[in-house]
Design an enzyme around this catalytic site. Structure first.
Site, mmCIF file in Angstrom:
data_model
loop_
_atom_site.group_PDB
_atom_site.id
_atom_site.type_symbol
_atom_site.label_atom_id
_atom_site.label_comp_id
_atom_site.label_asym_id
_atom_site.label_seq_id
_atom_site.Cartn_x
_atom_site.Cartn_y
_atom_site.Cartn_z
ATOM 1 N N ARG A 152 0.862 -1.180 0.000
ATOM 2 C CA ARG A 152 0.000 0.000 0.000
ATOM 3 C C ARG A 152 0.900 1.231 0.000
ATOM 4 O O ARG A 152 2.033 1.188 0.478
ATOM 5 C CB ARG A 152 -0.893 0.024 1.245
ATOM 6 N N LYS A 183 -2.544 -2.086 7.740
ATOM 7 C CA LYS A 183 -3.792 -1.655 8.361
ATOM 8 C C LYS A 183 -3.958 -2.343 9.709
ATOM 9 O O LYS A 183 -3.572 -3.493 9.893
ATOM 10 C CB LYS A 183 -4.978 -2.000 7.454
ATOM 11 N N HIS A 254 -2.492 2.196 -5.854
ATOM 12 C CA HIS A 254 -3.279 1.002 -5.557
ATOM 13 C C HIS A 254 -3.507 0.156 -6.805
ATOM 14 O O HIS A 254 -3.742 -1.049 -6.709
ATOM 15 C CB HIS A 254 -4.608 1.390 -4.918
ATOM 16 N N ARG A 257 -0.794 -2.250 -6.819
ATOM 17 C CA ARG A 257 -1.067 -3.304 -5.833
ATOM 18 C C ARG A 257 -2.050 -4.329 -6.412
ATOM 19 O O ARG A 257 -1.870 -5.534 -6.263
ATOM 20 C CB ARG A 257 -1.615 -2.676 -4.556
ATOM 21 N N HIS A 280 -4.273 -9.081 3.919
ATOM 22 C CA HIS A 280 -5.715 -9.058 4.115
ATOM 23 C C HIS A 280 -6.085 -9.913 5.324
ATOM 24 O O HIS A 280 -5.638 -11.058 5.448
ATOM 25 C CB HIS A 280 -6.435 -9.618 2.881
ATOM 26 N N TYR A 289 -9.832 -10.969 -6.532
ATOM 27 C CA TYR A 289 -8.845 -11.186 -7.587
ATOM 28 C C TYR A 289 -9.103 -12.463 -8.373
ATOM 29 O O TYR A 289 -8.593 -12.622 -9.476
ATOM 30 C CB TYR A 289 -7.436 -11.180 -6.991
#
Length: 322
Positions: A152, A183, A254, A257, A280, A289
């Site tokens: 990110r 995150k 992004h 990414r 994630h 994806y």
């Protein structure tokens, strides 16, 4: 307040209420009128007066609007108008409960993230866009690290040249790893590929030449003034690079990414590994994806298979763009 029982009169009185008492803008009142005329049409088709509309009626009409192609956002706005109308009727004592109260619009399908084709991503990384060797080395390293490790932009700009007690993240060239703070303040370690390593080494060789204080900052990516690059600066530099490289659309961090994830999944098919590399928390976040991967396979099929032209096309996953 004396409220009429006739449907047309009820609607007109409510519109007068929002126009005079609530002092809403003329355009807002106009939109309310359109929503209520839609409600009247639905009620007329069902042979039911507005004051006798029930929750099941509203749910049926929502389903009909959705199947007719109305977006979730559009339905939500209509329901908001209807909900306000029945709240007003309730205050006047004409309905015992609000039939719209617990009804929600269908969720709009999330659009697929945009990813570059492999050739476009490689072209963006290889394209020399700046006459200044210092800026070119820095920006090339940024592109390689975003695309090669799936970082990110916040993780990228938080990297230091070495580990320390205050470092959010750091790069370890010897181990070919980037340690990042993602995150939820979750740390993870991602591999750095050989091409990205070479780009980082080139950048570190010239990094101290940018200004008198360049060697004093721990930030891996810095500006001429020796301050850490911001996420906004990376966005601007990447947009400029993509436009000069001639990509079909401006590229943002992004997007690289997304490209990292979809290209890795196409090659490996290992969804769990992609989840770990992206950081994630839930596999459902990564599963988007697999849809990108299917789009790639479908295009290859359509281009190569002799029977492809006779295959019926499925509707797009992304839905209408709001």
């Amino acid at each position: 307040m004396q409220v009429a029982a006739d449907d047309n009169a009820l609607v007109e009185q409510y519109l007068e209420h929002v126009r005079v008492e609530k002092r809403l803008a003329a355009r807002t009142v106009e939109l309310y009128a359109l929503d209520l005329h839609k409600l009247q049409a639905c009620a007329a088709q069902a042979h039911v007066a507005l004051c006798n509309v029930r929750n099941q009626h509203i749910r049926r009409w929502v389903a009909q609007m959705h199947s007719a192609g109305r977006s979730g956002r559009g339905i939500a706005l209509i329901l908001s108008g209807w909900r306000g109308f029945y709240t007003w009727l309730g205050r006047a004592g004409l309905v015992a409960s609000n039939p719209v109260q617990d009804v929600r619009a269908p969720k709009a399908p999330k659009p697929l993230p945009k990813a570059l084709a492999v050739d476009d991503a490689v072209h963006l990384a290889n394209h020399v866009t700046d006459d200044d060797p210092w800026l070119e080395a820095r920006d090339a390293a940024i592109v390689e690290l975003l695309y090669g490790s799936g970082l990110r932009v916040g993780e990228l700009v938080g990297l230091d040249v070495q580990a320390s007690s205050t470092a959010q993240g750091w790069i370890d060239l010897q181990a070919a790893q980037a340690h990042v703070l993602g995150k939820g303040a979750k740390r993870r370690t991602v591999p750095v590929g050989s091409v990205a390593l070479r780009a980082l080494q080139r950048w570190l060789q010239v990094r101290g030449e940018g200004g008198t204080a360049q060697g004093e900052t721990l930030a891996l990516f810095c500006g001429r003034n020796a301050t850490r690059l911001t996420a906004q600066s990376v966005w601007q530099r990447l947009r400029r690079r993509s436009l000069l490289a001639g990509t079909a659309a401006p590229v943002h961090p992004h997007m690289l990414r997304h490209s990292f994830a979809s290209h890795l999944l196409q090659s490996s098919g290992d969804l769990r590994a992609v989840q770990e590399l992206l950081g994630h928390a839930n596999i459902s976040t990564t599963q988007v994806y697999t849809r990108l991967d299917f789009q790639h396979l479908a295009k290859a099929y359509d281009a190569a298979h002799p029977r492809a032209k006779s295959r019926p096309r499925a509707p797009s996953d992304s839905g209408s763009k709001s």
